[in-house]
Design an enzyme around this catalytic site. Structure first.
Site, PDB file in Angstrom:
ATOM      1  N   CYS A 272       0.816  -1.220   0.000  1.00 58.39           N
ATOM      2  CA  CYS A 272       0.000   0.000   0.000  1.00 58.39           C
ATOM      3  C   CYS A 272       0.850   1.271   0.000  1.00 58.39           C
ATOM      4  CB  CYS A 272      -0.980  -0.015   1.161  1.00 58.39           C
ATOM      5  SG  CYS A 272      -0.246   0.104   2.813  1.00 58.39           S
ATOM      6  N   HIS A 320      -2.662   1.490   6.804  1.00 54.31           N
ATOM      7  CA  HIS A 320      -3.015   1.330   5.389  1.00 54.31           C
ATOM      8  C   HIS A 320      -3.192   2.710   4.776  1.00 54.31           C
ATOM      9  CE1 HIS A 320      -4.300  -0.960   1.888  1.00 54.31           C
ATOM     10  NE2 HIS A 320      -5.293  -0.100   1.723  1.00 54.31           N
ATOM     11  N   HIS A 332      -5.667   1.731  -4.428  1.00 52.90           N
ATOM     12  CA  HIS A 332      -4.772   1.218  -3.393  1.00 52.90           C
ATOM     13  C   HIS A 332      -4.367  -0.205  -3.739  1.00 52.90           C
ATOM     14  CE1 HIS A 332      -7.873  -1.184  -0.846  1.00 52.90           C
ATOM     15  NE2 HIS A 332      -8.421  -0.914  -2.015  1.00 52.90           N
TER      16      HIS A 332
END
Length: 356
Positions: A272, A320, A332
């Site tokens: 990520c 994240h 993402h």
């Protein structure tokens, strides 16, 4: 002098090579270790409920993601330490070369004085056939002695500095080894979580596995209905706040479909934070490696004012990150087995929005 540099570098360089070799051995050992398995109680629950399996897998992926960011942070620190060790090694080599040069110069002066004969100046004056000439030479000898004294002081200072450089280099090597162990620890933790998640997913019927792969991180739909209101109801498909934001968003769009790989920052695979770093790198902006650091890599803006290129940070621990690209969506790298994709920006709890 070149030989001094090579010899002084060899000790530390060999130590660095041993450290790197030990890292390679540890990595191989970790890769050969048997994958972790779930507790017996978990297996029984897995077989009865696909929803329970999904929640378990989501939790394992979340834990693996946290460990991945710790792995990234430790890896980044290890890289910085390696650079410092290399710089310290070079400083030690230069210091040793300087000490050797100073020793050689002092040795030449001492040899010249010995050859001239260390006779008492008063006796030389008495025996001299040219007292005036002798006194002139004696004054020169005094100046040489003064200069030699200064050189001796400089040599002692250079030797102290060299010892300090060696001590600092050794300290950094020890710190590098500890960081390498931290990298390996987080690597094993990630691999353990992912192995358990794969086992749970593989135990599901094929239809359930496909459904999980299609679902977003929150299990919601892949698009967002603006008419539905809520936190993102007012967001529009706006232009980026800056040229670099637009370029980063364009780069992120070009990565859609790329595989997730933990610890990867492109160009062929991403985790990520690696995707964010790569996308902004294409825009000429350097971002830190981890999602926790990326949270503070710019100005925070309200979610209602998010623009394409803004970083959407998830969870309180910032484990994240995705990139807002307009229309209430982010791009993402979700988790292993999934590819870089679009998902609703509100797919999981948002902690902040950062505009680099």
């Amino acid at each position: 002098m070149a030989s001094h540099r090579r010899s002084s570098q060899s000790g530390l360089t060999q130590t660095v090579r041993v450290t790197v070799l030990s890292a390679a051995v540890a990595t191989a050992a970790a890769a050969m270790a048997p994958p972790a398995v779930a507790r017996p109680g978990d297996t029984a629950r897995d077989d009865r409920s696909g929803g329970t399996v999904k929640s378990q897998v989501d939790r394992l992926y979340e834990q693996a993601e946290r460990a991945t960011e710790k792995f990234n942070e430790a890896g980044e620190r290890a890289g910085a330490l390696r650079r410092k060790v290399a710089e310290a090694t070079d400083r030690v080599a230069r210091g040793q070369e300087r000490v050797n040069h100073m020793r050689t110069a002092l040795g030449m002066i001492a040899a010249a004085q010995y050859r001239s004969g260390a006779v008492d100046p008063a006796l030389q004056l008495l025996l001299s056939s040219d007292p005036d000439g002798y006194l002139e030479r004696a004054a020169t000898l005094d100046r040489v002695s003064d200069r030699q004294g200064e050189q001796l002081k400089a040599l002692l200072g250079a030797q102290r500095a060299l010892r300090q450089e060696r001590t600092e280099a050794a300290r950094m090597l020890g710190e590098l080894e500890q960081t390498r162990k931290a990298v390996e620890h987080h690597k094993r933790e990630v691999e353990s979580k992912l192995a358990t998640a794969r086992r749970l997913l593989n135990a599901l019927p094929e239809a359930d596995r496909r459904a999980y792969a299609r679902a977003s991180r929150s299990g919601g739909t892949r698009t967002l209905d603006h008419a539905g209101g809520g936190v993102l109801g007012g967001l529009q498909d706006l232009t980026a706040a800056s040229g670099r934001g637009a370029a980063a968003a364009m780069a992120a769009r070009s990565a859609v479909g790329s595989p997730y790989a933990w610890g990867a920052n492109g160009p062929g695979a991403f985790d990520c934070s690696g995707l964010m770093q790569w996308a902004y790198g294409r825009a000429g902006v350097g971002l830190p490696r981890t999602s926790q650091a990326q949270r503070y890599a710019g100005r925070h803006v309200p979610l209602s004012e998010a623009r394409p290129g803004d970083l959407v940070i998830y969870r309180d621990d910032a484990s994240h990150v995705g990139m807002y690209v307009g229309n209430g969506q982010v791009i993402h790298a979700p988790y292993p087995g999934a590819r870089v994709r679009y998902d609703p920006a509100n797919m999981m709890p948002i902690s902040s929005v950062t505009r680099p």
